[in-house]
Design a protein around this motif. Structure first.
Motif, PDB file in Angstrom:
ATOM      1  N   HIS A  88      -6.956   4.024  -5.822  1.00 28.92           N
ATOM      2  CA  HIS A  88      -8.091   4.540  -5.047  1.00 28.92           C
ATOM      3  C   HIS A  88      -7.723   5.828  -4.311  1.00 28.92           C
ATOM      4  N   ILE A  89      -6.526   5.879  -3.752  1.00 27.63           N
ATOM      5  CA  ILE A  89      -6.101   7.089  -3.044  1.00 27.63           C
ATOM      6  C   ILE A  89      -5.942   8.241  -4.029  1.00 27.63           C
ATOM      7  N   GLU A  91      -7.677   8.678  -6.720  1.00 29.77           N
ATOM      8  CA  GLU A  91      -9.035   9.136  -7.039  1.00 29.77           C
ATOM      9  C   GLU A  91      -9.597  10.011  -5.927  1.00 29.77           C
ATOM     10  N   GLU A  92      -9.336   9.615  -4.665  1.00 28.54           N
ATOM     11  CA  GLU A  92      -9.782  10.443  -3.542  1.00 28.54           C
ATOM     12  C   GLU A  92      -9.083  11.797  -3.563  1.00 28.54           C
ATOM     13  N   ARG A  95     -10.655  14.048  -6.005  1.00 30.21           N
ATOM     14  CA  ARG A  95     -11.965  14.510  -5.546  1.00 30.21           C
ATOM     15  C   ARG A  95     -11.828  15.687  -4.589  1.00 30.21           C
ATOM     16  N   TYR A  96     -10.748  15.686  -3.801  1.00 27.59           N
ATOM     17  CA  TYR A  96     -10.500  16.782  -2.870  1.00 27.59           C
ATOM     18  C   TYR A  96      -9.702  17.922  -3.520  1.00 27.59           C
ATOM     19  N   GLN A 303     -11.436   0.797  -1.376  1.00 28.89           N
ATOM     20  CA  GLN A 303     -12.055   2.114  -1.538  1.00 28.89           C
ATOM     21  C   GLN A 303     -12.320   2.752  -0.182  1.00 28.89           C
ATOM     22  N   SER A 307     -10.824   6.224   1.275  1.00 28.34           N
ATOM     23  CA  SER A 307     -11.741   7.292   1.692  1.00 28.34           C
ATOM     24  C   SER A 307     -11.497   7.688   3.144  1.00 28.34           C
ATOM     25  N   PHE A 310      -8.104   9.570   3.524  1.00 30.93           N
ATOM     26  CA  PHE A 310      -8.089  10.938   3.013  1.00 30.93           C
ATOM     27  C   PHE A 310      -8.979  11.855   3.838  1.00 30.93           C
TER      28      PHE A 310
END
Length: 339
Positions: A88-89, A91-92, A95-96, A303, A307, A310
């Motif tokens: 999950h981290i 994926e974050e 995204r950034y 998740q 989120s 991050f």
């Protein structure tokens, strides 16, 4: 080294020529500057994709002072919970626009100190860190220069951002669910010899609080003891309790691995799940979803943890220099076949 040349040999100028724009415009798109129109961004991105341009990370660091890399430091990469949280981290981070470097500390205090102490080498722009042994005061004394966000229950300096779930409340919710199903002799699996983690203590506290609030007396024999954190340790702990004549009709487990051990120990003893004994795990990992029978579990919102961590880290990397922010994210109880 030419600043505009990527590791693959395609230059920034090549992208600019193909897109029919200036090198400055391409650089603005690569560095995701906000004052670029969507049409121009799409045009440049199409040229980047066509040429396979990859920004030179060394050049980016020289130009911006940023590496585009984040460190994730966790105790064990092969532990179910940390593996899923790490995904999950990651994926974050994507995204950034960041990439992740994963460090494994193996609960070693020197390795944990190094996570903070050695960050002045400029290899990463920020750190997300779940400590197990290093304490609150030591983190505060080390005063990391690199932006830092902590996860978990072990250390919570007031000057450092921190994200966790309410373990005590979650344990209470789990026990209350079991009580609501008519269970009265609820065991806790387990306290572990030499355990240094705060999470076990908080979960045991919530377990005890829920029983007392319901008017169910505490029985020390129902707090099972384990010599280690492994599957076989858990099997031995529950088998020893059964052999000693300890009667229970439900088990709250400190993690899903111990819950799987409980299922095995109960099977060996000829106890049916959930008819004779209900079993509730913790972390809601893949092992819970795919076990037979499917395992009920306390479910941290992984998740949301990723989120929140991050978002706090991004604030720090963008220059926020205020006091530490401490966020509690949600949890739930996922009921499956074992309850």
């Amino acid at each position: 080294m030419t600043l505009g040349r990527s590791a693959g040999g395609v230059r920034l100028q090549d992208v600019a020529d193909l897109a029919g724009v200036s090198m400055k415009t391409v650089s603005n798109v690569v560095h995701d500057y906000e004052h670029v129109s969507e049409a121009m961004r799409d045009k440049v991105q199409a040229a980047i994709d066509a040429l396979g341009y990859r920004p030179n990370l060394t050049a980016r660091r020289l130009a911006t002072g940023k590496t585009g890399m984040i460190a994730l430091a966790i105790p064990e990469i092969d532990q179910f919970y940390f593996a899923e949280l790490g995904r999950h981290i990651g994926e974050e981070a994507a995204r950034y626009g960041y990439r992740i470097l994963v460090e494994q500390t193996l609960n070693d205090v020197e390795a944990e100190r190094a996570v903070i102490r050695d960050r002045d080498e400029g290899l990463v722009d920020g750190v997300i860190f779940q400590p197990a042994r290093i304490d609150t005061l030591e983190i505060a004394r080390l005063r990391p220069g690199t932006p830092l966000v902590l996860l978990g229950e072990a250390a919570r300096p007031v000057n450092t951002d921190h994200v966790m779930i309410d373990n005590t409340r979650a344990a209470r919710d789990g026990v209350e669910m079991l009580l609501g199903r008519g269970r009265r002799r609820i065991a806790f699996l387990a306290t572990v010899h030499g355990d240094i983690t705060e999470s076990t203590h908080l979960r045991l506290l919530g377990y005890q609080e829920a029983l007392l609030a319901a008017g169910v007396g505490l029985d020390a024999h129902l707090v099972l003891q384990s010599e280690g954190f492994g599957f076989e340790d858990g099997v031995r702990a529950i088998s020893s309790a059964i052999a000693a004549g300890v009667e229970f009709d439900a088990v709250l487990c400190r993690d899903d691995l111990f819950a799987m051990a409980a299922l095995r120990g109960l099977e060996i003893a000829g106890r049916r799940v959930p008819e004779d004994v209900a079993v509730l795990g913790w972390d809601d990992t893949a092992v819970a979803r795919y076990s037979t029978p499917a395992l009920s579990s306390v479910s941290p919102d992984k998740q949301a943890l990723a989120s929140a961590a991050f978002a706090l880290l991004e604030d720090r990397m963008q220059g926020y220099d205020g006091s530490g922010r401490h966020e509690i994210v949600a949890h739930s109880i996922i009921e499956r076949a074992t309850t």
